[in-house]
Design a protein around this motif. Sequence first.
Motif, PDB file in Angstrom:
ATOM      1  N   GLY A   1       2.281  82.829  12.531  1.00 16.09           N
ATOM      2  CA  GLY A   1       0.904  83.017  12.095  1.00 16.09           C
ATOM      3  C   GLY A   1       0.873  83.905  10.866  1.00 16.09           C
ATOM      4  N   TYR A   2      -0.094  83.674   9.980  1.00 17.23           N
ATOM      5  CA  TYR A   2      -0.177  84.501   8.774  1.00 17.23           C
ATOM      6  C   TYR A   2      -1.600  84.530   8.240  1.00 17.23           C
ATOM      7  CZ  TYR A   2       0.281  79.893   6.557  1.00 17.23           C
ATOM      8  OH  TYR A   2       0.117  78.580   6.205  1.00 17.23           O
ATOM      9  N   ILE A   3      -1.893  85.572   7.483  1.00 21.32           N
ATOM     10  CA  ILE A   3      -3.229  85.697   6.897  1.00 21.32           C
ATOM     11  C   ILE A   3      -3.363  84.730   5.720  1.00 21.32           C
ATOM     12  CG2 ILE A   3      -3.659  88.051   7.668  1.00 21.32           C
ATOM     13  CD1 ILE A   3      -2.688  89.063   4.992  1.00 21.32           C
ATOM     14  N   TYR A   4      -4.609  84.440   5.366  1.00 25.61           N
ATOM     15  CA  TYR A   4      -4.887  83.397   4.380  1.00 25.61           C
ATOM     16  C   TYR A   4      -4.157  83.591   3.049  1.00 25.61           C
ATOM     17  CZ  TYR A   4      -8.777  81.948   7.401  1.00 25.61           C
ATOM     18  OH  TYR A   4      -9.538  81.507   8.451  1.00 25.61           O
TER      19      TYR A   4
ATOM     20  N   GLY B   1      -0.451  81.927   2.299  1.00 27.94           N
ATOM     21  CA  GLY B   1      -0.101  80.514   2.453  1.00 27.94           C
ATOM     22  C   GLY B   1       0.390  79.827   1.202  1.00 27.94           C
ATOM     23  N   SER B   2      -0.038  80.302   0.035  1.00 29.30           N
ATOM     24  CA  SER B   2       0.305  79.589  -1.201  1.00 29.30           C
ATOM     25  C   SER B   2       1.591  80.070  -1.852  1.00 29.30           C
ATOM     26  CB  SER B   2      -0.851  79.722  -2.210  1.00 29.30           C
ATOM     27  OG  SER B   2      -1.031  81.081  -2.588  1.00 29.30           O
TER      28      SER B   2
ATOM     29  N   PRO C   1       5.814  80.136   1.911  1.00 30.73           N
ATOM     30  CA  PRO C   1       6.760  79.132   1.404  1.00 30.73           C
ATOM     31  C   PRO C   1       8.024  79.742   0.815  1.00 30.73           C
ATOM     32  CG  PRO C   1       4.528  78.582   0.745  1.00 30.73           C
ATOM     33  CD  PRO C   1       4.462  79.957   1.337  1.00 30.73           C
ATOM     34  N   GLN C   2       7.871  80.879   0.131  1.00 33.35           N
ATOM     35  CA  GLN C   2       9.024  81.551  -0.466  1.00 33.35           C
ATOM     36  C   GLN C   2      10.009  82.017   0.609  1.00 33.35           C
ATOM     37  OE1 GLN C   2       8.051  84.955  -3.007  1.00 33.35           O
ATOM     38  NE2 GLN C   2       9.879  86.006  -2.288  1.00 33.35           N
ATOM     39  N   VAL C   3       9.500  82.649   1.659  1.00 36.55           N
ATOM     40  CA  VAL C   3      10.365  83.152   2.733  1.00 36.55           C
ATOM     41  C   VAL C   3      11.050  82.000   3.460  1.00 36.55           C
ATOM     42  CG1 VAL C   3      10.408  84.379   4.943  1.00 36.55           C
ATOM     43  CG2 VAL C   3       9.053  85.276   3.043  1.00 36.55           C
TER      44      VAL C   3
ATOM     45  N   ILE D   1      15.765  73.217  12.568  1.00 33.78           N
ATOM     46  CA  ILE D   1      14.665  74.121  12.871  1.00 33.78           C
ATOM     47  C   ILE D   1      13.355  73.514  12.390  1.00 33.78           C
ATOM     48  CG2 ILE D   1      13.678  76.400  12.429  1.00 33.78           C
ATOM     49  CD1 ILE D   1      16.546  77.413  12.078  1.00 33.78           C
ATOM     50  N   ARG D   2      12.352  73.583  13.242  1.00 41.62           N
ATOM     51  CA  ARG D   2      11.021  73.107  12.882  1.00 41.62           C
ATOM     52  C   ARG D   2      10.042  74.269  12.989  1.00 41.62           C
ATOM     53  NH1 ARG D   2      11.189  67.849  16.611  1.00 41.62           N
ATOM     54  NH2 ARG D   2      12.910  69.042  17.491  1.00 41.62           N
ATOM     55  N   PHE D   3       9.138  74.343  12.026  1.00 44.68           N
ATOM     56  CA  PHE D   3       8.181  75.437  11.967  1.00 44.68           C
ATOM     57  C   PHE D   3       6.775  74.920  12.267  1.00 44.68           C
ATOM     58  CE2 PHE D   3      11.668  76.696   9.250  1.00 44.68           C
ATOM     59  CZ  PHE D   3      11.859  78.040   9.557  1.00 44.68           C
ATOM     60  N   SER D   4       6.023  75.746  12.973  1.00 41.44           N
ATOM     61  CA  SER D   4       4.604  75.492  13.194  1.00 41.44           C
ATOM     62  C   SER D   4       3.849  76.680  12.609  1.00 41.44           C
ATOM     63  CB  SER D   4       4.308  75.356  14.688  1.00 41.44           C
ATOM     64  OG  SER D   4       2.914  75.250  14.916  1.00 41.44           O
ATOM     65  N   PHE D   5       2.814  76.392  11.813  1.00 45.17           N
ATOM     66  CA  PHE D   5       2.103  77.448  11.112  1.00 45.17           C
ATOM     67  C   PHE D   5       0.636  77.502  11.525  1.00 45.17           C
ATOM     68  CE2 PHE D   5       5.454  75.932   8.218  1.00 45.17           C
ATOM     69  CZ  PHE D   5       6.173  77.095   8.059  1.00 45.17           C
ATOM     70  N   GLY D   6       0.125  78.716  11.596  1.00 43.29           N
ATOM     71  CA  GLY D   6      -1.298  78.923  11.829  1.00 43.29           C
ATOM     72  C   GLY D   6      -1.777  80.049  10.935  1.00 43.29           C
TER      73      GLY D   6
END
Length: 296
Positions: free
Chosen positions: A96-99, A102-103, A107-109, A122-127
């Motif tokens: 999870g991450y703050i708005y 996201g841009s 993505p960099q990490v 590895i599969r990631f799920s984002f919120g």
Amino acid sequence: MNLNHLYYFRALAKEEHYTRTADNLSITQPSLSHAISCLEGELGVKLFEKQGRNAKLTKYGQLFLRYVEQSLAMLDEGKRILTEASGLDGGYIDIGYIYTLGSHFIPQVINHYMEKKGENHIRFSFGQGTTKRIIQGLKEGKYDFVFSSYIKDEENLEFIPVAEEELVLITPKDHPLADEKSVNLGDTTQYDYIYFSKNSGLRNVIDQLFSKVKGYPKIAYEGEEDSTVAGLVAAGFGIAIVPNIPLLNTMDVSVIPISSPEIHRYIYLVTLKKKYLAPVAEEFVEFVKNNYSVKG
């Protein structure tokens, strides 16, 4: 009902011979016989009948076998998925991450981690959401960890600073401050502000900035996330303090550095102190700590 007994039953039903089945299972024949007897006693029916040296399923055994095979197949599949999900060579990570992140930051990490990790599954799920919401999601088990602002009085959470975010003032292009090279926030309180709502982790940070200049802005509107706040500024509804994110370069606003007061706005990796993390998630957390930690 003993799970091992079900595996023994399925093996004997396939092999139809006690000695060979015991050898295949690496157990003694008396142990196999005892397991089958226990099952038969629990079910109240005979599952096998002897035919010479062989053991053949009775009609009850044949009926029971169908359900045992289905049940064990589901358990084996569950074990496979769980092993895959928690293993270091593959699995699932829920973040999870703050708005604002996201841009660019997230993505960099992720890209950096995948380059270091090499080939994997590895599969990631984002919120995403406000700090308050994603922290709640972390507590409820929705996320393995989150990236957010700091929250006071959260003894069960660990906050590790991993990035510093520049805050800037944005104004409409035709605003009196639009051409300034930098601003002192004390000189901006006469103007209408688009302010972050109380659900945002930025609200407290910005409040602290104004407390330093001993002034408070006129709040015309409130928003929860950065694109909404910046959009209202671009439409001429007021000015705002926001993170200097790439999105601002695409909007009809002027971006002005803040010269005073001094600002330190940190992004934190947040984990639950007593929560178990699967190896793949634990490895990712250690990667972030080793590569992105900053002094907060």
